[in-house]
Scaffold this motif. Structure first.
Motif, PDB file in Angstrom:
ATOM      1  N   TRP A  78     -16.128 -30.607  31.898  1.00  7.40           N
ATOM      2  CA  TRP A  78     -15.454 -29.364  32.262  1.00  7.40           C
ATOM      3  C   TRP A  78     -15.869 -28.906  33.647  1.00  7.40           C
ATOM      4  N   ARG A  79     -17.173 -29.008  33.944  1.00  4.78           N
ATOM      5  CA  ARG A  79     -17.675 -28.575  35.246  1.00  4.78           C
ATOM      6  C   ARG A  79     -17.134 -29.462  36.362  1.00  4.78           C
ATOM      7  N   ARG A 111     -13.550 -28.552  36.994  1.00 12.61           N
ATOM      8  CA  ARG A 111     -13.468 -27.259  37.687  1.00 12.61           C
ATOM      9  C   ARG A 111     -13.812 -27.411  39.171  1.00 12.61           C
ATOM     10  N   SER A 122     -11.371 -26.697  42.424  1.00  5.33           N
ATOM     11  CA  SER A 122     -11.771 -25.732  43.446  1.00  5.33           C
ATOM     12  C   SER A 122     -11.690 -26.335  44.853  1.00  5.33           C
TER      13      SER A 122
END
Length: 351
Positions: A342-343, A346, A350
């Motif tokens: 998930w990180r 993300r 970004s």
């Protein structure tokens, strides 16, 4: 220069914090359980031979201390093995079981446990210590047998992907043979095999746990000598070859080291390989570096901490007996892998 010193100090602090965490979890494993033993009592039993409390002494020496030692060593070994496999195959889902070595251990145990009932008319689990030793030896022989096959493939088949595919296929073949043996086995033998497959840190006595700890830590330390090769391989085979790395030799040694660690842990504790897939991701997230010298150390420390935490959860008061280690490792490790994915997703969005 100051930035480099700051990074070095931060890395050392993280490693030190990890070691402190391992020590705390180790002591908690000795103190917590169905019978609570205060830390003062734990230290008294460990360092005072004239301790008056015989019950505490029996619980610690016969049960909790061997379990904690095995969990510490197994977590360290599996995490390093998983890191080696993820780097070699450049696959975040790779782990200690990716080459079918744990399946080989399961096959060895299957021959001893599942066929014993048909040959001798009784379950091997009823034999006691002899049966336990037979299972341990069979698991180790089965795992090493598959490892030797994989090493032969690695020497004669070009390409890391080919080795990976062969390992996966050998694992499927081993699982297929186990399924056939289950179909023709007695109910008692199948039950014994299922119990073995759930994983357990408490199968070894204190003497054997000490030997297990020394052996796995010694082999794990050898992985530090592969740090330079792993750093090159993480950049790609072509780049590593241009830097002068002999791909075939390095691949052979990495597989052998990872295989020995996986075989030893699987034979002694059962197929508890999920730690080896989850912890390297946690180590990379904590380390924030691609330097494998640091990643190996962090994987070893965090692997030991994770295994000790899982063993602690499995023996918490309120549970009837102890929970299967495999169920606890998946429960603890799966959120780690999900959070890392998930990180990363993300961070990509970004950018």
């Amino acid at each position: 220069m100051e930035n480099n010193n700051l990074k070095t100090n931060t890395t050392l602090l993280k490693l030190l914090a990890g070691v402190v965490l391992v020590i705390i979890l180790f002591l908690m494993n000795l103190a917590w359980g169905s019978v609570h033993i205060p830390f003062k009592g734990v230290l008294q039993v460990l360092f005072d031979s004239d301790t008056p409390n015989v019950v505490w002494s029996n619980i610690l020496i016969r049960t909790r201390l061997p379990q904690a030692l095995v969990a510490l060593a197994a977590g360290c070994a599996l995490s390093i093995s998983g890191l080696l496999m993820q780097t070699l195959f450049r696959n975040p889902l790779a782990g200690p079981s990716v080459l079918g070595i744990s399946s080989g251990a399961s096959l060895g145990v299957g021959f001893v446990v599942l066929i014993a009932g048909n040959l001798f008319g009784y379950s091997l689990s009823s034999v006691g210590l002899v049966g336990d030793m037979a299972v341990l030896i069979a698991a180790f022989v089965g795992a090493l047998g598959i490892l030797l096959i994989i090493l032969m493939v690695a020497r004669h088949v070009g390409g890391t992907l080919s080795v990976l595919i062969m390992g996966v296929m050998i694992g499927y073949l081993s699982n297929s043979l186990v399924s056939i043996m289950k179909f023709y086995s007695l109910e008692e033998d199948i039950h014994s095999y299922v119990i073995w497959g759930l994983g357990n840190f408490g199968k070894l006595s204190l003497d054997r746990a000490n030997y297990f700890l020394l052996f796995t830590l010694a082999v794990s330390l050898l992985s530090l000598f592969l740090g330079k090769w792993l750093n090159m391989l993480s950049l790609g085979d072509n780049y590593a070859r241009n830097l002068g790395l002999r791909i075939e030799r390095s691949r052979f040694l990495i597989i052998m080291l990872s295989g020995v660690l996986t075989a030893t842990v699987t034979a002694s504790c059962g197929p508890i390989i999920f730690i080896g897939m989850a912890v390297p991701h946690l180590a990379k997230m904590v380390s924030k570096t691609s330097n494998h010298y640091i990643l190996i150390l962090n994987s070893a420390i965090l692997g030991s901490a994770t295994a000790l935490l899982c063993n602690l959860i499995a023996r918490l008061p309120g549970f009837d007996g102890a929970l299967p280690i495999n169920s606890v490792t998946a429960f603890v490790g799966a959120p780690v892998v999900i959070s890392v994915i998930w990180r990363r997703r993300r961070d990509q969005l970004s950018v």
